[in-house]
Structures are given as C-alpha cells and as structure tokens.
Design an enzyme around this catalytic site. Structure first.
Site, short mmCIF file in Angstrom:
data_model
loop_
_atom_site.label_atom_id
_atom_site.label_comp_id
_atom_site.label_asym_id
_atom_site.label_seq_id
_atom_site.Cartn_x
_atom_site.Cartn_y
_atom_site.Cartn_z
N SER A 68 0.79 -1.24 0.00
CA SER A 68 0.00 0.00 0.00
C SER A 68 0.82 1.29 0.00
O SER A 68 0.30 2.37 -0.22
CB SER A 68 -0.96 0.01 1.19
OG SER A 68 -0.22 0.00 2.40
N ARG A 69 2.15 1.17 0.27
CA ARG A 69 2.95 2.40 0.27
C ARG A 69 4.41 2.10 -0.05
O ARG A 69 4.84 0.95 -0.08
CB ARG A 69 2.84 3.11 1.62
CG ARG A 69 3.34 2.31 2.79
CD ARG A 69 2.84 2.83 4.13
NE ARG A 69 3.33 1.97 5.19
CZ ARG A 69 4.48 2.16 5.84
NH1 ARG A 69 5.27 3.17 5.55
NH2 ARG A 69 4.87 1.32 6.78
N ASP A 82 -1.91 -9.60 8.64
CA ASP A 82 -0.65 -9.49 9.38
C ASP A 82 0.33 -10.48 8.73
O ASP A 82 0.08 -11.69 8.73
CB ASP A 82 -0.89 -9.84 10.84
CG ASP A 82 0.38 -9.74 11.69
OD1 ASP A 82 1.46 -9.51 11.12
OD2 ASP A 82 0.27 -9.90 12.92
N ASN A 96 7.53 -8.50 0.18
CA ASN A 96 8.05 -7.14 0.39
C ASN A 96 7.78 -6.60 1.79
O ASN A 96 8.45 -5.66 2.21
CB ASN A 96 7.43 -6.22 -0.67
CG ASN A 96 7.64 -4.75 -0.34
OD1 ASN A 96 8.74 -4.23 -0.46
ND2 ASN A 96 6.59 -4.08 0.12
N SER A 130 17.94 -6.46 1.47
CA SER A 130 18.52 -5.12 1.62
C SER A 130 20.04 -5.24 1.54
O SER A 130 20.59 -6.28 1.93
CB SER A 130 18.15 -4.53 2.98
OG SER A 130 18.93 -3.38 3.27
N TYR A 172 17.37 -5.79 11.90
CA TYR A 172 17.03 -5.62 10.48
C TYR A 172 18.02 -6.36 9.58
O TYR A 172 17.64 -7.09 8.65
CB TYR A 172 17.01 -4.12 10.16
CG TYR A 172 16.55 -3.78 8.76
CD1 TYR A 172 15.20 -3.85 8.43
CD2 TYR A 172 17.45 -3.36 7.79
CE1 TYR A 172 14.77 -3.52 7.15
CE2 TYR A 172 17.02 -3.02 6.52
CZ TYR A 172 15.68 -3.11 6.20
OH TYR A 172 15.26 -2.78 4.93
N ALA A 226 19.96 -8.89 10.35
CA ALA A 226 19.79 -10.34 10.52
C ALA A 226 18.61 -10.84 9.70
O ALA A 226 18.69 -11.89 9.05
CB ALA A 226 19.61 -10.69 11.99
N ILE A 228 17.12 4.08 -0.80
CA ILE A 228 16.01 4.44 -1.68
C ILE A 228 15.19 5.54 -1.02
O ILE A 228 14.87 5.46 0.16
CB ILE A 228 15.10 3.22 -1.95
CG1 ILE A 228 15.91 2.01 -2.47
CG2 ILE A 228 13.97 3.58 -2.93
CD1 ILE A 228 16.59 2.17 -3.80
#
Length: 253
Positions: free
Chosen positions: A20-21, A69, A96, A148, A161, A163, A194
């Site tokens: 959604s974003r 969720d 994602n 990432s 993050y 890990a 980004i």
C-alpha cells in the site's frame, strides 16, 4: 507477426505483500503497468490500499486487496487460497512486507528484535510456503524476496534488520535449490538507499554522508526496485534463480 515481448506480464497473476505504500506500492503499480493482475496485502491503512487498488484498476487489470498481518501463517494461507480461487493461478509472489526498529543492541529490547525478525523474515517463509503448492501444480512460478544491502554489508544500529535481511538471502538460495526442478525460480532484490517516506525523516547532513558513500552519487527511487521486480517476474529472467540482485548505485560493491 507481432514480436514476442519477454518483459510483458500480460495475463500473469501476482501477489505482493505490503503493497500500500513506499517500495511495495511502486512494485504493485509497476507490475500492473506491464499488464499483470496484482493482489496485495496491507497492514493498517485501508484507505491507502483502496487508492492503490483503484490506480491498478485504471490500467484495466484486476486487483484484490487483503488486510493481513504478514506474521500470521494461517492468514498467508487464506490470502493465497483466495487469490488462486479468484484467478485460477498464481504466477509470482513478491515478499516485500517489512519494518525497522533501529537501535544499538545495548538498548534493543527482545520485543524489537522479535518484531523485526517475525515481520521481515517469518513473513517470507509464510507466503513462500503457502504459494509453493499452487506453483508446483502449474510447474512454474517466480518468488521474489525483498532483502537489503544491509543484509550484505551490515549497519550499526540495525542488528535485527540486518539479521532478517541476511536471513532472506540464505532462505532464497535454499528454496531456489528445492524447487528449481519444478520450474519455480526464487530470487532476492537487495535495495540500497532508496528515497521513501521512511528515509524522508533523515537530516540533510545524514543524507549528504549517505550520498557520498554511493558510487552513482545519488539515492535510488522506488521505481528502480519495481523495475528489477518486473524483470524477475517476467520471462526475460527465465534462466535466473537463487540470485540476489543489488539495486544500490554501487553502495555495497
């Protein structure tokens, strides 16, 4: 005779988590622009999700939205079941959904660790496992996991993050080996820096120092990630599996 376009996604049915974003929204709209029907999940804002849905429908393609969720395995199963029963097949899944809860490990709570690992990594297991069965039946499919560069090079204040995103890379390679013989490809995309709402909160000084560390000397755009996902969703990438593609302007070279 019309030339076959290997980049076309006409007639493909695709599911994106966290659509959604930000990067997820760009992926959803990019895939629809290439002719795909796109379903996506969202965590909170139904209003934002409905706006993206109507943008997809303007392209003439179908769009389903699910408030789910990403951590909930049974929710993942029911989303996949609803998409396959509505559209008959599922060609691509883009994992994602992700969050950050950055802090140094001295200050990091167990909850901050668990939330990030579960949302970012367990969600990839959930949606990959739930989609493998329909993809095996049709003997084709593409699973694309958003990792990432932090999962490759690490970053202070982001142990949770990093890990989770590094875990996604190991998961991608292992699953690619498991399902390749069934015609299913599994790849990861590792975005660098980004420009999104999340990064918009950083100060000018921080932005400048980040830009200096990027050989192309600029931040990436959400469309740069979407374009890579379009490629991995299409027949143009049919001989690529188990790969992690960095989209980072050279940042993690």
């Amino acid at each position: 005779m019309a030339m076959h376009n290997p980049f076309s996604l006409e007639g493909k049915n695709i599911l994106v988590t966290g659509g959604s974003r930000g990067i997820g929204k760009a992926i959803v709209l990019g895939l629809a622009a290439q002719g795909a029907n796109v379903a996506f999940t969202f965590a909170r804002s139904e209003e934002a999700a409905k706006e993206v849905q109507s943008e997809v429908e303007k392209t003439g393609n179908k769009c389903l939205i699910f408030q789910a969720d990403a951590v909930d395995f049974s929710a993942a199963e029911s989303v996949i079941n609803e998409v396959t029963s509505a559209w008959g097949s599922l060609d691509v899944v883009v994992n994602n959904a992700g969050i950050t809860k950055d802090t140094l490990i001295m200050r990091m709570t167990e909850q901050q660790w668990d939330d990030v690992i579960n949302t970012n990594l367990k969600s990839v297991f959930n949606y990959s496992k739930a989609s493998i069965r329909p993809m095996m039946r049709q003997r084709s499919g593409s699973i694309i996991n958003i990792s990432s560069v932090v999962g490759i090079s690490g970053n202070a204040g982001q142990t949770n993050y990093a890990a989770s995103k590094s875990g996604i890379i190991g998961f991608t390679k292992s699953l690619a080996k498991e399902v390749a013989s069934r015609g299913i490809r599994v790849n990861a995309v590792a975005p660098g820096y980004i420009t999104t709402e999340m990064t918009g909160k950083l100060s000018e000084d921080v932005l400048e120092s980040i830009t200096k560390s990027i050989p192309l000397a600029k931040a990436g755009q959400v469309d740069d990630i979407a374009n890579c996902v379009i490629y991995l969703s299409s027949e143009a990438s049919k001989y690529i599996t188990g790969e992690t593609i960095r989209v980072d302007g050279g940042m993690a070279m």
